[in-house]
Design an enzyme around this catalytic site. Structure first.
Site, PDB file in Angstrom:
ATOM      1  CD  GLU A 193      12.519 -17.754  34.457  1.00 47.52           C
ATOM      2  OE1 GLU A 193      12.399 -16.663  35.023  1.00 47.52           O
ATOM      3  OE2 GLU A 193      11.603 -18.311  33.839  1.00 47.52           O
ATOM      4  CG  HIS A 240      14.665 -16.511  30.121  1.00 42.31           C
ATOM      5  ND1 HIS A 240      14.405 -15.324  29.460  1.00 42.31           N
ATOM      6  CD2 HIS A 240      13.634 -17.334  29.823  1.00 42.31           C
ATOM      7  CE1 HIS A 240      13.267 -15.433  28.801  1.00 42.31           C
ATOM      8  NE2 HIS A 240      12.780 -16.641  28.998  1.00 42.31           N
ATOM      9  CD  GLU A 297       3.595 -17.234  31.692  1.00 43.76           C
ATOM     10  OE1 GLU A 297       4.167 -18.199  32.216  1.00 43.76           O
ATOM     11  OE2 GLU A 297       3.899 -16.786  30.571  1.00 43.76           O
ATOM     12  CD1 TRP A 339      11.481 -20.769  28.920  1.00 43.22           C
ATOM     13  CD2 TRP A 339      10.166 -22.020  27.604  1.00 43.22           C
ATOM     14  NE1 TRP A 339      10.616 -19.913  28.257  1.00 43.22           N
ATOM     15  CE2 TRP A 339       9.795 -20.658  27.456  1.00 43.22           C
ATOM     16  CE3 TRP A 339       9.480 -22.987  26.871  1.00 43.22           C
ATOM     17  CZ2 TRP A 339       8.768 -20.247  26.601  1.00 43.22           C
ATOM     18  CZ3 TRP A 339       8.453 -22.577  26.028  1.00 43.22           C
ATOM     19  CH2 TRP A 339       8.105 -21.229  25.904  1.00 43.22           C
ATOM     20  CD  GLU A 380       6.444 -12.825  30.753  1.00 46.48           C
ATOM     21  OE1 GLU A 380       7.042 -13.826  30.330  1.00 46.48           O
ATOM     22  OE2 GLU A 380       5.859 -12.811  31.855  1.00 46.48           O
TER      23      GLU A 380
HETATM   24  C1  GLA Z   1       6.898 -16.814  31.536  1.00 47.01           C
HETATM   25  C2  GLA Z   1       6.897 -16.140  32.892  1.00 47.01           C
HETATM   26  C3  GLA Z   1       8.159 -15.397  33.191  1.00 47.01           C
HETATM   27  C4  GLA Z   1       9.372 -16.183  32.743  1.00 47.01           C
HETATM   28  C5  GLA Z   1       9.224 -16.515  31.286  1.00 47.01           C
HETATM   29  C6  GLA Z   1      10.399 -17.278  30.727  1.00 47.01           C
HETATM   30  O1  GLA Z   1       6.405 -16.059  30.527  1.00 47.01           O
HETATM   31  O2  GLA Z   1       5.808 -15.275  33.037  1.00 47.01           O
HETATM   32  O3  GLA Z   1       8.214 -15.174  34.583  1.00 47.01           O
HETATM   33  O4  GLA Z   1       9.478 -17.342  33.483  1.00 47.01           O
HETATM   34  O5  GLA Z   1       8.112 -17.334  31.118  1.00 47.01           O
HETATM   35  O6  GLA Z   1      10.296 -17.427  29.351  1.00 47.01           O
END
Ligand code: GLA
Ligand code: ZN
Length: 672
Positions: free
Chosen positions: A359, A362, A152, A319, A311
């Protein structure tokens, strides 16, 4: 076509075995459970740097080799990430120039992630050393499918190294002539003329933020510099492993980087999708259609290839403002949507929840609970089974005949322009609305940018095209001249590529001629203000937010305003050019009347509008022999749709009609 080796669709996700190296039992269990869930790919190595190189120059790759081998023995491919998304502490200690500077001029401390300076030679060198070793060690691994560059990529850096690069970039862009820059940026205003390029600072939050041309160019530079950084990683990998394609994971419509520029350097487009399902401010259908738009943006950048969903989350993220669970069936439906829109994968962040840190709550396929019979695990497993049934769909393509023009430069320029109503500009939503209304009419739209060829489309909607870059207007006129139908709206053609207003009437650069009108003023409506458009068929549309005072020269008037001092003045027009037509809508209309207008245009453009039942989404993928029609029903009632062929999910045959149960989908295969 990039060969991703796989014959079917990819199913898997981010996997972080480095967090569990002291738990071989868990690692063994992971592989067992992956197989059970129908996982055939994992992404390794994202954020593994401090384990791969705990001290500078000391590399530990054995664990990765071991896990990749074992995955492959079990039929699971690897997408291998370069670990540059987060830096180990020794790196920031030894090379502080790698630390980013923020827009207030503050140097960041070590920590978190996604925070390197993309210009830093020391950082680039360290990354190159790492990538070289990864490519040397794993480049020939039979399980290696794809390189995943960093993670990202985003943000921007204002450090002295980046400033210097910005100045050099500007010098090149303006042919070494500072007066060209002064003119393009209109710096005489407020006495902001520069004498030398090295006086130009980035738009620091406590500095020069008042020059629109500078603000825009800084964004372009940030894209250019981040792309340059990304290319430096790609170069290393391509040199050593020319046969392994590269990707990086995009974030939806991330506003900080022009993904179209980055996309040109990638073999495969991939992205991370985290919609706010089941929220309390819109229908589930609307949430999903926004996601469909995002998929379409990725597809538009993929240029004739499937993209990848890199993803998504099987449960809830950590989040969102409210981290709501995906309700039963949502996960499978979202996976089906991705494939319907042209993805050849459904992948997750993450396979297993991390036990601690940022996370730990998550969502993941495997929870702290560690069981393979949880609701989420079972739905993931069902998703795996569904993807298996859809194997033959991989490599087929969605081929839209209509397009919506959505452009990063344009959104930046609109966002930064001082005028109208800041909160009502809503450029992105306006493009999404066009896309959604077309979808409801049964018309699939591609998302294109201003530089893309428009040849393949019978209809192009270009809402709010405020900024016209070099050649944009000519290309649009050419498109209409060749028989295309083009729809423009209020706020079209106000500025050039540097944000200087076009003189002699908006829409500028010759477009007044194309549309047969000019816009004299634009009004921002308060939410309580009311105006309407009366169309020639007597239907009435409601006006919201913006209305233009149009002066029509030689266009047909299709609708006029009904209220206020603009009562009776034109609001919607059409100008014929050969077999094509240039349509203009000078006001933000309510959905129903905009849809009516779109339906009319589609009909004229020869696109068979075939409206869908409410809450239903449809996409069509095609290969040489088959057409695959996907239906998704987000409603709470069964939906009757037109369908023929074999439903790949159930094996049932459809003659002309089928019923899609609520929160379910179907895929009909029919030979062409
Ligand atoms: C992004 C990141 C992941 C993770 C997700 C959480 O997409 O690439 O490493 O942190 O967010 O939703
Ligand atoms: Zn920097």
């Amino acid at each position: 076509m990039i060969d991703l080796k796989n014959k079917g669709l990819l199913h898997g996700g981010d996997y972080n075995p480095e967090q569990w190296l002291d738990r071989p039992d868990i690692l063994a269990e992971d592989i067992r459970m992956m197989k059970k869930a129908g996982v055939n790919v994992v992404t390794l190595g994202v954020f593994s740097w401090s384990v791969l190189e705990p001290r500078e120059g000391e590399y530990h790759f054995d664990w990765l080799q071991d896990i990749m081998d074992r995955l492959w023995e079990n039929g699971i491919h690897t997408i291998l990430a370069t670990p540059s998304g987060a830096k180990p502490v020794w790196l920031d200690e030894t090379y502080p120039e790698a630390l980013r500077m923020d827009e207030w001029g503050r140097v960041r401390h070590h920590g978190v992630r996604h925070n390197h300076c993309p210009s830093s030679p020391a950082y680039r060198k360290k990354v190159e050393e790492m990538d070289t070793r990864l490519a040397e060690q794993f480049g020939n691994h039979p399980g290696l499918l794809l390189w995943h560059i960093s993670n990202e990529l985003g943000g921007s850096c204002y450090c002295p190294l980046c400033q210097k690069r910005f100045q050099t970039y500007l010098e090149k862009k303006f042919d070494g002539d500072i007066e060209k820059l002064n003119h393009a940026w209109w710096t005489t205003f407020w006495s902001h003329q520069y004498q030398r390029f090295d006086q130009v600072e980035p738009p620091f939050a406590n500095g020069e933020t008042s020059i629109m041309g500078l603000n825009l160019e800084w964004k372009r530079f940030t894209t250019w510099n981040m792309t340059d950084y990304m290319k430096s990683e790609i170069q290393t990998l391509r040199r050593l492993t020319p046969k392994i394609p590269v990707t990086t994971n995009f974030m939806k419509l991330y506003p900080g980087l022009d993904y179209r520029m980055m996309a040109k350097e990638l073999d495969v487009i991939s992205w991370d999708s985290y919609p706010r399902y089941h929220n309390d401010y819109e229908s589930l259908y609307d949430t999903c259609m926004e996601n469909a738009f995002d998929h379409a943006v990725m597809r538009g950048m993929s240029k004739g290839r499937p993209f990848l969903l890199m993803e998504s989350v099987p449960g809830a993220v950590n989040w969102h403002a409210f981290n709501k669970m995906k309700r039963p069936r949502m996960h499978k439906l979202a996976a089906l949507q991705a494939v319907a829109c042209g993805s050849d994968s459904v992948q997750y962040f993450q396979w297993r929840k991390s036990r601690g840190s940022f996370e730990q709550y998550h969502g993941a396929v495997v929870d702290h609970l560690g069981r393979d019979d949880t609701r989420i695990f079972l739905e993931t497993q069902e998703t795996g089974e569904m993807l298996k049934k859809l194997e033959r769909v991989s490599h087929s393509l969605v081929k839209p005949k209509a397009a919506v023009l959505f452009d990063w430069d344009n959104r930046w320029a609109i966002q930064d322009m001082k005028g109208l109503s800041q909160e009502k500009k809503q450029y992105e939503q306006t493009c999404m609305t066009m896309y959604r209304l077309l979808a409801e009419l049964g018309v699939e739209a591609e998302i294109v940018s201003r530089d893309d060829s428009l040849e393949a489309y019978a209809f192009v909607a270009a809402p709010m095209l405020y900024l016209l870059g070099d050649g944009t207007a000519g290309r649009l006129a050419d498109y209409v001249d060749k028989g295309g139908h083009l729809l423009a709206t209020y706020l079209t053609g106000y500025v050039d590529k540097d944000t200087l207003c076009w003189l002699g009437g908006f829409p500028g650069d010759g477009l007044t001629e194309l549309f047969g009108l000019y816009s004299e003023e634009i009004d921002s409506l308060y939410p309580g203000d009311k105006n309407y458009v009366k169309f020639d068929d007597e239907s009435i549309g409601e006006v919201r937010d913006f209305a233009e005072l149009l002066r029509v020269k030689d266009a047909e008037i299709l609708g006029t305003f009904t209220e206020d001092y603009i009562k009776g003045l034109p609001a919607v027009t059409r100008k014929q050019r050969g077999t094509g037509a240039a349509w203009y809508v000078g006001a933000r209309l309510d959905d129903a009347s905009l849809k009516g207008l779109l339906e009319k245009i589609c009909r004229e453009a020869g696109l068979s509008a075939d409206p869908l039942p409410s809450n239903v989404e449809r996409h069509v993928r095609e290969d040489d022999r088959f057409r695959y029609t996907f239906y998704l029903n987000y409603g709470s009632a069964p939906a009757a749709v037109k369908a023929s062929g074999t439903n790949l999910l159930t094996g049932a045959q459809a003659e002309a009609k089928a019923v899609i149960p609520p929160m379910d989908g179907a895929v009909f295969a029919k030979s062409i």
